[in-house]
Design an enzyme around this catalytic site. Sequence first.
Site, mmCIF file in Angstrom:
data_model
loop_
_atom_site.group_PDB
_atom_site.id
_atom_site.type_symbol
_atom_site.label_atom_id
_atom_site.label_comp_id
_atom_site.label_asym_id
_atom_site.label_seq_id
_atom_site.Cartn_x
_atom_site.Cartn_y
_atom_site.Cartn_z
ATOM 1 N N ASP B 182 0.811 -1.216 0.000
ATOM 2 C CA ASP B 182 0.000 0.000 0.000
ATOM 3 C C ASP B 182 0.840 1.260 0.000
ATOM 4 O OD1 ASP B 182 -2.764 0.795 -0.103
ATOM 5 O OD2 ASP B 182 -2.425 1.812 1.796
ATOM 6 N N GLY B 183 0.279 2.329 -0.585
ATOM 7 C CA GLY B 183 0.936 3.635 -0.564
ATOM 8 C C GLY B 183 0.932 4.267 0.813
ATOM 9 N N HIS B 184 0.010 3.867 1.641
ATOM 10 C CA HIS B 184 -0.010 4.345 3.023
ATOM 11 C C HIS B 184 0.003 3.128 3.939
ATOM 12 C CE1 HIS B 184 -0.718 6.382 6.715
ATOM 13 N NE2 HIS B 184 -1.132 7.519 6.186
ATOM 14 N N HIS B 268 6.619 10.873 4.518
ATOM 15 C CA HIS B 268 5.408 11.124 5.302
ATOM 16 C C HIS B 268 5.535 10.441 6.656
ATOM 17 C CE1 HIS B 268 1.061 10.541 6.281
ATOM 18 N NE2 HIS B 268 0.943 11.715 5.680
ATOM 19 N N GLU B 320 3.859 16.543 4.936
ATOM 20 C CA GLU B 320 3.428 16.032 6.239
ATOM 21 C C GLU B 320 4.486 15.088 6.778
ATOM 22 O OE1 GLU B 320 -0.416 14.218 5.227
ATOM 23 O OE2 GLU B 320 -1.385 15.931 6.171
ATOM 24 N N GLU B 336 2.476 16.601 12.998
ATOM 25 C CA GLU B 336 1.083 16.162 12.978
ATOM 26 C C GLU B 336 0.771 15.303 14.202
ATOM 27 O OE1 GLU B 336 0.076 14.187 9.327
ATOM 28 O OE2 GLU B 336 -1.753 13.339 10.171
ATOM 29 N N CYS B 338 -1.208 12.820 14.476
ATOM 30 C CA CYS B 338 -1.172 11.400 14.118
ATOM 31 C C CYS B 338 0.243 10.840 14.070
ATOM 32 C CB CYS B 338 -1.805 11.174 12.740
ATOM 33 S SG CYS B 338 -3.591 11.155 12.771
ATOM 34 N N CYS B 404 -8.112 12.442 10.079
ATOM 35 C CA CYS B 404 -7.390 11.307 10.654
ATOM 36 C C CYS B 404 -7.071 11.510 12.120
ATOM 37 C CB CYS B 404 -6.110 11.050 9.867
ATOM 38 S SG CYS B 404 -5.060 12.487 9.686
ATOM 39 N N CYS B 405 -6.748 12.748 12.526
ATOM 40 C CA CYS B 405 -6.180 12.938 13.859
ATOM 41 C C CYS B 405 -7.175 12.763 15.006
ATOM 42 C CB CYS B 405 -5.503 14.302 13.950
ATOM 43 S SG CYS B 405 -4.109 14.482 12.797
#
Lengths: 635, 635
Positions: B182-184, B268, B320, B336, B338, B404-405
């Site tokens: 996955d990209g994330h 990231h 980020e 961030e 997260c 997300c956070c």
Amino acid sequence: MPAPHRTPLPIADVVIADEFWSPRRETVRTRTIPHQEARLRDGGMFDALLLKPRSHDDDDRERFPIFWDSDVAKWIEAASYALASQADPELDAAVDKAVALLEGAQQEDGYLNNYFTAVKPGQRFTDLSDAHELYCAGHLIEAGVAHYEATGKTSLLDIVRRYADLIDREFGPGGSCEGGYDGHQEIELALVKLYRATGERRYLDLSLRFIDNRGTRPFYFDVEGERRGRAGYFGGREDRPFTPRDQRGREYAQSHAPVREQDAVVGHAVRAMYQYTAMADLALELGDDGLREACERLWDDLVATKLYVTGGIGSDPSIEGFGKPYDLPDYTGYAETCAAIGLVFWAQRMMILTGEAKYVDVLERALYNGVLSGASADGTKYFYGNPLASDGTVERSDWFDCACCPPNLARLLTSLEQYVYTADADGLWVNLFVTGSARFAHAGQRVTVAQESGYPWDGGIAFTVTEAKAPLPMTLRLRLPAWATGAARISVNGTVLPYSTDKGYAVLDRTWAAGDRVELHLPMDPTLVRADPRVRSTAGKVAFQRGPIVHCVEEVDNAAAVPRLIVSRSGELRTEHADGQDAIIAEGLVDGPAPDGLYSTAAPAAEPTAIRTVPYFAWANRGKGSMAVWVRETP
Amino acid sequence: MPAPHRTPLPIADVVIADEFWSPRRETVRTRTIPHQEARLRDGGMFDALLLKPRSHDDDDRERFPIFWDSDVAKWIEAASYALASQADPELDAAVDKAVALLEGAQQEDGYLNNYFTAVKPGQRFTDLSDAHELYCAGHLIEAGVAHYEATGKTSLLDIVRRYADLIDREFGPGGSCEGGYDGHQEIELALVKLYRATGERRYLDLSLRFIDNRGTRPFYFDVEGERRGRAGYFGGREDRPFTPRDQRGREYAQSHAPVREQDAVVGHAVRAMYQYTAMADLALELGDDGLREACERLWDDLVATKLYVTGGIGSDPSIEGFGKPYDLPDYTGYAETCAAIGLVFWAQRMMILTGEAKYVDVLERALYNGVLSGASADGTKYFYGNPLASDGTVERSDWFDCACCPPNLARLLTSLEQYVYTADADGLWVNLFVTGSARFAHAGQRVTVAQESGYPWDGGIAFTVTEAKAPLPMTLRLRLPAWATGAARISVNGTVLPYSTDKGYAVLDRTWAAGDRVELHLPMDPTLVRADPRVRSTAGKVAFQRGPIVHCVEEVDNAAAVPRLIVSRSGELRTEHADGQDAIIAEGLVDGPAPDGLYSTAAPAAEPTAIRTVPYFAWANRGKGSMAVWVRETP
């Protein structure tokens, strides 16, 4: 209407033969202008004037042709100024060729814009807020005037007059764009130049109309936006944090309020400078106190809260413009070269309007620092932004897609003559210290005054009346830079004289004869400069200045990356002159290595070191490395 | 394969009844979780699971639905943790309702993603680099495991197992996406949890496959990009300075090199933390030294060069993510929420893997500072980024388009139990100082140890064996925070004892009986912290810390905007405790007004002042004003 009582001397009447400026101007003439001509050719700007049909798509690179006419115009303008001071048949022919292209591109009715003729025909003057159409027209007009004044040729002047006449019809009473004005100011100041060159009053009136329409309600950009449907051609651009139709977007283009009511410099810095320049021009030509007072208010706001010590302006990269008061970050500051150049324009007009030297102080600060840093030592690489600190990654570029800065710098340096002297009925005003001479008429006779100095490295400046046929009652005003206040010495024919000062100028009112020699001595001790503590990036830091030159510290000359250096407040400052420029040597400290990892409770160790500077304009000419104008200081 | 020899105690076996944490957790339970449920309902995230056909257009807001499954999942996960520690039938029913929506949205073959079912049907797993598809799957899996462990219900666990089985087929040998990842990153750590919850080894193998595929050549994102034609669905995004298929784009997603060869934290920050967490999990489960060594290298790089003093990470807003070493700007730093949460995850795994307290030191730094600052005092406003300085314009927001956070913070606080203790065959490890108790089995008997303190405000912490039926030979390990090194005192049943330390833990190896009481005293003097001089934003500045709490200076408590304050290096620091939190009072100076305009050669005047701090996590709760963690210091 009062006649302008102070005027800059024309280029042809000023000789610059200066150790500092002449090599730079020669570089512009022999390298920058040809380099830029090649870029105009290879980049398609000349070809665009052939008006071959082109498609428009969303690719960002397709947007730049909206500026291309101005790129050509600024190059012609710079080349014309160069021709005014030095004959160059080859360059003259190259300019004629470009003028012929413009002539061919001009439409029957006078319209002249490559983009709205070839790419978006039928849509002229429908997106003034973003399409830079009148901006390009303004640069063409400036080029036409410069070309005419330099060469006596009317080929381009005639073209731009036809175009200006069309614009006057369209934007005049009952025209299709009545009430309109450009999203990027420029034509306003150009029309004043056209008025001065031609004596045609309606160009001045049109300029005033553009200025006075601006920011009135209903907002013209709203009106034209409604007319054209929601989308502009370049409107909802994702790289801008606003639209043309919100408060920030209006401030971006200084169209948020009538210009006479504006009291804070906001928005895109180049737009602002060009607007204020035109306002000062109009205030002078029309004796318009409302415009003068607005200019003075805006000036005070700028110099009190938004001016970098380098004369750079416009700290916010997201709008290429002004941040909040005292928001002058060093690493991320924008300080576009073009904006500092615009400040030079405005400051010159303010001096002419008011006779106050304080404007030239800022002009000089910008010129020797934040403007000159825009080009590399060899004149072929450019900064678009001029930050006051670098982590070592910042370098000048060969060119830019949006290539406003390189030709702007070229046209300023090739027309530097205009900024050195001002003349009025009383005599001569010396604004800048540039070796050469000024020729002018006074009291019916032709006068020449020679100026000689090693400025900006040496504070001794000599003026000699080299031509004056008869005894000559005349006032010679010499600007005393603010940094020299109270400490300048003046002698005439070898005798130190007391002198009176008026608005920052030493006033020498006497009867002169050929051979008279005035010597001005300006103190040139290196000094430390501190900023208002409201500027958060400079808190606890000092900048170095000697004469008009602001210095910076580069890693290559020092013991460590520049954030680790600390200047001793009580230490001695020394100047070394080598390789054609000063270095300031300061006593200081360099932070030792971290005692214990990234964070530690231990107090840092620091070793004594000598800190060495270079002029800010000369940074980034020796490879990559960290740089800072503001260096920590021991209390 | 070695069994994991250290494990966190499960939520149900840890009681938190802590003056610092319990009110915050109660706020999450009673305000944040319902607030977030309302946002999921009103924002369309629940509705999206009904899979009504939707159109996709270029409007940026249309892009967020790719994250929506993860928003729902993180809310379920947080709610499940809350249910694990406190029964709440209403919340239980709300979670069941969301699970039913997910069940309805699951396709016949196990696939479960609202976006690629309703908006882009037929295109599943074709843009792994940008579409967050496996990221959403990972969050669903984490939610399924949390829901099962909290409630014993298998409703969501069964759903995510079916989905995981599909993914295993598609990404396994011969599957349509063999070699993909996955990209994330997120699914990798989730699959380890699923393996632990189910005992199914193939989930662990799939996680390892994702980890080991990553960054190998040919780059999978190139391969899938070619397959799909140039454009991604979210590929050439204009707000990013790179594409998925250049070096910076690869570093952005940590797919530039095989993970075992990675030695610098880049890209990231959340992606990085989730990847490293999974790597540490796999290193533990598989005894994989290569993965452990890569984790240790990456950790060393992070803490030596890229960690804010608040535990925040990822200084570069444009990605980020991570900037260059020592590039830790204060005003513009991203940090961030997260990412700091991800660091908590990774640090916990590293402690479990190695038994070293240094990881918990960083975990605690992040938890009490850069994580906690993410929410307002009332728990309903959030920071996405947590800068270390503010000019007064920064405020927490109600919600974010990319949300997300807030749910990430909620799931961390509701599962805080997992971070307090670790158990192994020798006994109990105390990592965090949180009042409450731990129940665990040791040497065949059930043991309960109570913990009591006024931490983080007070350094006195007591541990009492409250349940132990027989004499109990057991090792109790107490983390000694690095800031307390050499100065912590320990007494057992009233007698001060010498103690040995191992990897940052005090080791108390004895036979215990019910009623035994250990008192740990950590010194809590306020201190000044300095950063490595290579961090340019902190040069000449100090931060305040007391115990684990990093403080900051807010304008509202002080005589002037914070950049004007200067701490006296030799001055005294005092602590005041009021309104439930500390303030540190330091002797210092405040810069006087500018002596002469924006720039002046005069040295600034400064007046003595007392400088007052607040905990960093508590900043921006009293209206707008300037703030700084790092304050200038007199040398």
